[in-house]
Scaffold this active site. Structure first.
Site, PDB file in Angstrom:
ATOM      1  N   SER A 196       0.868  -1.085   0.190  1.00 46.06           N
ATOM      2  CA  SER A 196       0.143   0.193  -0.136  1.00 46.06           C
ATOM      3  C   SER A 196       0.984   0.733   0.049  1.00 46.06           C
ATOM      4  O   SER A 196       0.256   2.180  -0.544  1.00 46.06           O
ATOM      5  CB  SER A 196      -1.138   0.002   1.507  1.00 46.06           C
ATOM      6  OG  SER A 196      -2.165  -0.911   1.004  1.00 46.06           O
ATOM      7  N   ALA A 197       2.136   1.238   0.124  1.00 47.08           N
ATOM      8  CA  ALA A 197       2.765   2.546  -0.369  1.00 47.08           C
ATOM      9  C   ALA A 197       2.200   2.939  -1.405  1.00 47.08           C
ATOM     10  O   ALA A 197       2.893   4.552  -1.003  1.00 47.08           O
ATOM     11  CB  ALA A 197       4.021   2.516   0.507  1.00 47.08           C
TER      12      ALA A 197
END
Length: 390
Positions: free
Chosen positions: A68-69
C-alpha cells in the site's frame, strides 16, 4: 554480519546504525533506505538478501513490491491532474465516470474516494481475480455497487478497492491507465525506478518476499486474555462478515500472490507498486521541492493534498487512522518525522513520506513481511532521521 552498501552524508550516521541494527536485531532479510534533504540524497543504503531461495544479494537497483505504499504514488498522480485543472477533487466522481452514479453514488466527490469515505470497501459479489487484473470488470462492479455505509459519514480503509476507484478516475480524466500516467508524468521526468505495472524486462530485478506471522496470534486467545484496547479489533478479525475481512475479499480467490509475475505486471495502483527506496524518496522530495530541476507540485497544491480529510475510528482497521487526500497522516502508530508530514506505509513494513517543514523525504523498502506491533524497523529508521536532524 550483513554488509551495508551505499552512502550517508555527514550527520546522518545514526540512520546507517539503525539500518544495520534492523538486520542484526529486528529481522530484516533484504532492504533499502533512502533519505532526501532539500532535494538531495543524504542517505542511500541497501543490504542483505534479495532472494533467500538462491542467496541472490540485494544490490543498488534491486526492486521491491511495496504493497500500500503504492497509494502515495497514485495519490501524487491525482494531485498532479488537479494542479493542472483537469480534475476537481470536490466534483462528483460521476462527472468523470458517469456509470459510477448508480445505486445512490451520484453525489460522492472524488475527495471521498481518496480519503476512504465512500463506503465502497467491499463487493456484494467478488470478481474473479483474472478479470480483476484486467481492470474493466472490477471497475464496472464498483460502479454498480451500493455503498455499505452512508458516504461521508465515516471512513474505513479501502485497502483493495481503492485501486480501481481512484485508478478509474485517473483513466477517465487522463485517457491513460494509472500506471501509464504515473510512468509518463512522474517516473520519467524524475528518472524514478518505480513501476505500477512491472515491465517484463524488469522482472529479474525484483526481490522475493519472505513472510512472518506475528509472534502473538490474538485470534486464538480467549477474549479475556486479549488487551482491552485490542478487543474490538480482534473481534473484527474473527468475524468473516466484518469490514476488516470483507475489504480484502473482493476477488475470487481473495488471496493474491504478489510474487506472481501476472500480478506484478498488472496495474493495481493501491497495492502492487514495485521500485526502490531511492525512487520513493526522490518522488516525495519532488512533491515538496525541486529535484534536479523538477518539482511536481506547487506549495499550495501540497498544502491542499496534505490537509486532513478523515480521522478517528477506522471502520475497516478498527483502530484510529488519519487520511488526507490519498495520503496517510502521522499517528502514534504510523511514524513520520513531524506533524506536517504525509505519505503512506505498506503491508509488512515499507514506508515513504515527505515532511515539508523539515524538507525531508524518506523511503524504506524490504522483503521480510512482518505483521503486528513487533515490527519496529521503519520506526527505528525514522527515529534515527529525527536524531540526525536534531
Amino acid at each position: 554480519m550483513t554488509t551495508i552498501d551505499g552512502d550517508v552524508a555527514p550527520g546522518f550516521e545514526p540512520v546507517r546504525e539503525a539500518f544495520a541494527a534492523n538486520f542484526a536485531q529486528h529481522g530484516d532479510v533484504g532492504a533499502a533506505v533512502c533519505v532526501y534533504q532539500d532535494g538531495r540524497p543524504v542517505v542511500d543504503l541497501w543490504g542483505g538478501i534479495a532472494d533467500p531461495s538462491t542467496d541472490r544479494p540485494w544490490v543498488r537497483d534491486t526492486l521491491q513490491l511495496v504493497y500500500s505504499a503504492t497509494k502515495g504514488a497514485t495519490a501524487s498522480a491525482v494531485h498532479l491532474l488537479a494542479q493542472r485543472g483537469e480534475l476537481d477533487l470536490d466534483a462528483p466522481v460521476a462527472k468523470y465516470w458517469p456509470e459510477f452514479a448508480e445505486n445512490g453514488k451520484a453525489d460522492i466527490p472524488v475527495q471521498w474516494l481518496l480519503s476512504h469515505q465512500a463506503g465502497l470497501v467491499t463487493l456484494d459479489q467478488p470478481v474473479p481475480l483474472a478479470e480483476a487484473l484486467n481492470w474493466h470488470p472490477m471497475s464496472a462492479a464498483l460502479a454498480a455497487q451500493r455503498p455499505v455505509w452512508t458516504p461521508g459519514t465515516a471512513h474505513g480503509y479501502h485497502g483493495r478497492t481503492w485501486s480501481w476507484l481512484v485508478g478509474e478516475v485517473i483513466r477517465r480524466v487522463s485517457g491513460r491507465t494509472p500506471g501509464r500516467f504515473f510512468a509518463d508524468e512522474i517516473a520519467t521526468p524524475l528518472g524514478l525506478d518505480f513501476f505500477i505495472g512491472l515491465p517484463a524486462s524488469e522482472r529479474d530485478r525484483v526481490s522475493r518476499m519472505v513472510y512472518r506471522r506475528p509472534e502473538v496470534d490474538f485470534t486464538t486467545m480467549s477474549p479475556e486474555s486479549i488487551p482491552e484496547e485490542l478487543r474490538e479489533q480482534v473481534a473484527a478479525w474473527r468475524d468473516p462478515n466484518s469490514f476488516s475481512n470483507r475489504a480484502y475479499a473482493v476477488t475470487d480467490p481473495a488471496a493474491i500472490d504478489f510474487d506472481s509475475p501476472k500480478v506484478q505486471a498488472a496495474e493495481l495502483p493501491a497495492s502492487n507498486g514495485i521500485g526502490t527506496a531511492r525512487g520513493l524518496a526522490r518522488m516525495y522530495a519532488a512533491l515538496i521541492g525541486e529535484v534536479d530541476g523538477v518539482r511536481l507540485l506547487a506549495p499550495e497544491t501540497v498544502a491542499s493534498a496534505a490537509k486532513e480529510q478523515a480521522a478517528g475510528m477506522d471502520q475497516v482497521l478498527m483502530t484510529p487512522s488519519r487520511f488526507s487526500s490519498g495520503y496517510q497522516l502521522p499517528t502514534e502508530d504510523n511514524p513520520m518525522t513531524g506533524l506536517r508530514a504525509f505519505g503512506h506505509n505498506g503491508r509488512g513494513g515499507s514506508l515513504a513520506f515527505a515532511d515539508p517543514e523539515r524538507s525531508i523525504a524518506f523511503g524504506y523498502v524490504m522483503n521480510h513481511i512482518i505483521s503486528g506491533p513487533d515490527d519496529v524497523r521503519a520506526e527505528a529508521l525514522v527515529d534515527a532521521v529525527r536524531r540526525s536532524l536534531a
